[in-house]
Design a protein around this motif. Structure first.
Motif, PDB file in Angstrom:
ATOM      1  N   GLY A   1       0.820  -1.218   0.000  1.00  0.00           N
ATOM      2  CA  GLY A   1       0.000   0.000   0.000  1.00  0.00           C
ATOM      3  C   GLY A   1       0.850   1.262   0.000  1.00  0.00           C
ATOM      4  O   GLY A   1       0.539   2.239  -0.692  1.00  0.00           O
ATOM      5  N   VAL A   2       1.935   1.242   0.755  1.00  0.00           N
ATOM      6  CA  VAL A   2       2.836   2.397   0.793  1.00  0.00           C
ATOM      7  C   VAL A   2       3.487   2.597  -0.571  1.00  0.00           C
ATOM      8  O   VAL A   2       3.560   3.719  -1.083  1.00  0.00           O
ATOM      9  CB  VAL A   2       3.891   2.227   1.910  1.00  0.00           C
ATOM     10  CG1 VAL A   2       4.974   3.274   1.801  1.00  0.00           C
ATOM     11  CG2 VAL A   2       3.224   2.282   3.267  1.00  0.00           C
TER      12      VAL A   2
ATOM     13  N   ILE B   1       2.415   1.666  -3.510  1.00  0.00           N
ATOM     14  CA  ILE B   1       1.424   2.144  -4.472  1.00  0.00           C
ATOM     15  C   ILE B   1       1.166   3.629  -4.268  1.00  0.00           C
ATOM     16  O   ILE B   1       1.070   4.393  -5.229  1.00  0.00           O
ATOM     17  CB  ILE B   1       0.127   1.315  -4.365  1.00  0.00           C
ATOM     18  CG1 ILE B   1       0.364  -0.077  -4.924  1.00  0.00           C
ATOM     19  CG2 ILE B   1      -1.020   2.003  -5.091  1.00  0.00           C
ATOM     20  CD1 ILE B   1      -0.783  -1.034  -4.722  1.00  0.00           C
ATOM     21  N   GLY B   2       1.074   4.054  -3.026  1.00  0.00           N
ATOM     22  CA  GLY B   2       0.863   5.473  -2.739  1.00  0.00           C
ATOM     23  C   GLY B   2       2.000   6.354  -3.218  1.00  0.00           C
ATOM     24  O   GLY B   2       1.794   7.507  -3.608  1.00  0.00           O
ATOM     25  N   ILE B   3       3.217   5.827  -3.203  1.00  0.00           N
ATOM     26  CA  ILE B   3       4.370   6.590  -3.674  1.00  0.00           C
ATOM     27  C   ILE B   3       4.435   6.616  -5.193  1.00  0.00           C
ATOM     28  O   ILE B   3       4.736   7.639  -5.807  1.00  0.00           O
ATOM     29  CB  ILE B   3       5.667   5.993  -3.090  1.00  0.00           C
ATOM     30  CG1 ILE B   3       5.718   6.208  -1.579  1.00  0.00           C
ATOM     31  CG2 ILE B   3       6.906   6.589  -3.752  1.00  0.00           C
ATOM     32  CD1 ILE B   3       6.824   5.446  -0.888  1.00  0.00           C
TER      33      ILE B   3
ATOM     34  N   MET C   1       1.982   5.743  -7.665  1.00  0.00           N
ATOM     35  CA  MET C   1       0.826   6.069  -8.509  1.00  0.00           C
ATOM     36  C   MET C   1       0.784   7.502  -9.030  1.00  0.00           C
ATOM     37  O   MET C   1       0.428   7.703 -10.200  1.00  0.00           O
ATOM     38  CB  MET C   1      -0.476   5.723  -7.796  1.00  0.00           C
ATOM     39  CG  MET C   1      -0.786   4.249  -7.805  1.00  0.00           C
ATOM     40  SD  MET C   1      -0.651   3.458  -9.420  1.00  0.00           S
ATOM     41  CE  MET C   1      -2.053   4.147 -10.250  1.00  0.00           C
ATOM     42  N   PRO C   2       1.118   8.519  -8.246  1.00  0.00           N
ATOM     43  CA  PRO C   2       1.084   9.871  -8.836  1.00  0.00           C
ATOM     44  C   PRO C   2       1.994  10.012 -10.059  1.00  0.00           C
ATOM     45  O   PRO C   2       1.624  10.644 -11.042  1.00  0.00           O
ATOM     46  CB  PRO C   2       1.555  10.772  -7.683  1.00  0.00           C
ATOM     47  CG  PRO C   2       1.175  10.027  -6.456  1.00  0.00           C
ATOM     48  CD  PRO C   2       1.371   8.582  -6.799  1.00  0.00           C
TER      49      PRO C   2
END
Length: 100
Positions: free
Chosen positions: A48-49, A51-53, A55-56
């Protein structure tokens, strides 16, 4: 470079808050029974971490980031090692940026 006292105070406050969150999480997890559901949730946190980093950058759709994502996918499929895949992807992004 001149250091401002308020800047140093802000950095120290952020470091203290980060450390407090880590220590509190470690101490509080001692009271949580580790069920299969909790264990699955804990295993999903690194993904999850990441992906959060990532994806933008991926959603921006620039060529180096998309190439890096493709390399990460290929290396992860080939080796099954997430650290190797992340390093290969970062290398691919750096190489594409150097060439473009």
């Amino acid at each position: 470079m001149d250091l401002d006292g308020r800047f140093l105070l802000a950095v120290l406050a952020m470091a203290a808050a980060s450390y407090a969150c880590r220590v509190a999480g470690y101490l509080l997890m001692g009271y949580v029974p580790i069920t299969p559901r909790v264990q699955a949730a804990l295993r999903a946190i690194p993904l999850g971490v990441m992906i959060g980093i990532v994806m933008p950058s991926v959603l921006a759709g620039r060529l180096p980031e998309l190439a890096g994502l493709a390399v990460v996918f290929a290396v992860m499929k080939a080796t099954g090692k997430d650290v190797v895949a992340a390093l290969a992807g970062a290398g691919a992004v750096a190489a594409c940026r150097a060439l473009l």
